[in-house]
Write an enzyme that holds these catalytic residues in place. Structure first.
Site, short mmCIF file in Angstrom:
data_model
loop_
_atom_site.label_atom_id
_atom_site.label_comp_id
_atom_site.label_asym_id
_atom_site.label_seq_id
_atom_site.Cartn_x
_atom_site.Cartn_y
_atom_site.Cartn_z
N THR A 104 5.78 -9.58 4.23
CA THR A 104 4.98 -8.40 3.92
C THR A 104 3.56 -8.84 3.60
O THR A 104 3.34 -9.58 2.63
CB THR A 104 5.58 -7.65 2.73
OG1 THR A 104 6.92 -7.25 3.03
CG2 THR A 104 4.76 -6.41 2.40
N LYS A 180 5.50 -1.23 7.15
CA LYS A 180 6.17 -1.92 6.05
C LYS A 180 5.44 -1.68 4.73
O LYS A 180 6.06 -1.54 3.68
CB LYS A 180 6.25 -3.42 6.34
CG LYS A 180 6.91 -4.23 5.22
CD LYS A 180 8.37 -3.82 5.00
CE LYS A 180 9.02 -4.54 3.81
NZ LYS A 180 9.21 -5.98 4.03
N LYS A 248 3.19 -8.41 -5.98
CA LYS A 248 2.48 -8.75 -4.74
C LYS A 248 2.39 -7.55 -3.79
O LYS A 248 1.31 -7.20 -3.31
CB LYS A 248 3.18 -9.91 -4.03
CG LYS A 248 2.63 -10.20 -2.62
CD LYS A 248 3.41 -11.30 -1.93
CE LYS A 248 4.75 -10.87 -1.41
NZ LYS A 248 4.65 -10.06 -0.14
#
Length: 311
Positions: A104, A180, A248
């Site tokens: 990702t 995503k 993150k």
């Protein structure tokens, strides 16, 4: 696009033999693909070799053997090192080979990687995945993929071997990572909301297990609620997906939205909850540990781990 049995003419490399990468690599072996694995950790390499695969320490070591390489590492920095570093794939992959980049990352990065790889005749699928360790082990991950027709043709056997669903989202890198990013926005908010809701119920005196059962059969249920709350009920915060992952990932979401001048108040609030939980020293625990932040604020007694049976 739903995956079927994969042909065996493709040799696959899997870089990053963590919970998802190891599962994907084992699934590829079961479906008939010659498969190489790569991980810096000796224990991870040994686990894959026990399953019948070839394991190496550096990406450049598997590159000459592979037609397709799945990169399942943690973040953009690791992906760039795998691709272009001292021991990177570019030092061994043949022209016409394809890389499936599945971390990702900021959607602005895959187009840059695509252009740099194209200079060497290497193709790229921007292919983030979802489904966790369980779906990876079953060869049933969902892949959110974008790339050229040539890249999809080169990656077809590999994608069939690791995925239950492959969504072909566009003809250029970056679109897969955009989708995503949206998924992670929702996942992060849903987990934080599930933790907040359970803490509220416990504070108000509801039985946690009854509360869970009722919500799972009511309109307030989400997949993340159903999946993560059992970790709270069992007092088991073994990290299947850690708090730091959403520090993150929601950071990526917020950075991208800032560049678009697009407000995301819910994602921002959820990000602060993950940051606060990490600041408590819990960043390495399962993401459901956000409930401990609320427990600390309100003085809640959360369910304790089940007592281990005596030997």
């Amino acid at each position: 696009m739903t995956a079927a049995a994969a042909p065996s003419s493709c040799t696959l490399g899997v870089i990053g033999l963590g919970s998802m990468g190891l599962g994907a690599a084992r699934s590829a072996l079961r479906r008939g693909l010659a498969t190489w694995g790569c991980d810096p950790q000796p224990a991870a390499r040994a686990a894959f070799e026990q399953a019948g695969g070839h394991a190496v320490q550096h990406p450049s070591e598997l590159a000459p053997h592979c037609d397709a390489v799945l990169v399942l590492v943690v973040n953009a920095a690791q992906t760039e090192a795998v691709l272009f570093g001292e021991h990177g794939l570019v030092h061994g992959l043949r022209r016409g080979a394809v890389v499936i980049a599945s971390a990702t990352v900021d959607p602005a990065l895959p187009p840059q990687w695509e252009a740099r790889l194209a200079e060497r005749g290497i193709l790229l699928i921007d292919g983030p995945v979802s489904g966790g360790a369980k779906k990876a082990a079953e060869g049933q991950m969902t892949v959110m993929a974008s790339g050229s027709d040539a890249a999809f043709a080169a990656a077809d056997a590999a994608l069939q071997a690791i995925a239950g669903k492959v969504y072909r989202l566009g003809d250029r890198a970056g679109i897969g990572s955009t989708v995503k990013m949206v998924n992670q926005h929702l996942a992060g908010v849903h987990i934080a909301t599930a933790c907040e809701a359970m803490a509220l119920g416990i504070k108000a005196g509801a039985d946690p297990r009854q509360l869970y059962e009722v919500i799972c059969n009511s309109a307030g249920m989400s997949w993340m609620f159903e999946n993560r709350v059992p970790h709270i009920l069992d007092g088991d915060y073994t990290p299947l997906s850690a708090v730091n992952i959403f520090v993150k990932d929601l950071g990526i979401v917020l950075d991208a939205a800032r560049a678009l001048k697009f407000p995301l108040p819910l994602a921002a609030a959820a990000h602060q909850l993950y940051l606060a939980t990490a600041a408590m020293g819990l960043g390495g625990e399962d993401d459901s540990a956000v409930v401990k932040y609320y427990a600390g604020l309100a003085g809640l007694d959360l369910p304790a781990p089940a007592a281990k049976a005596a030997p």
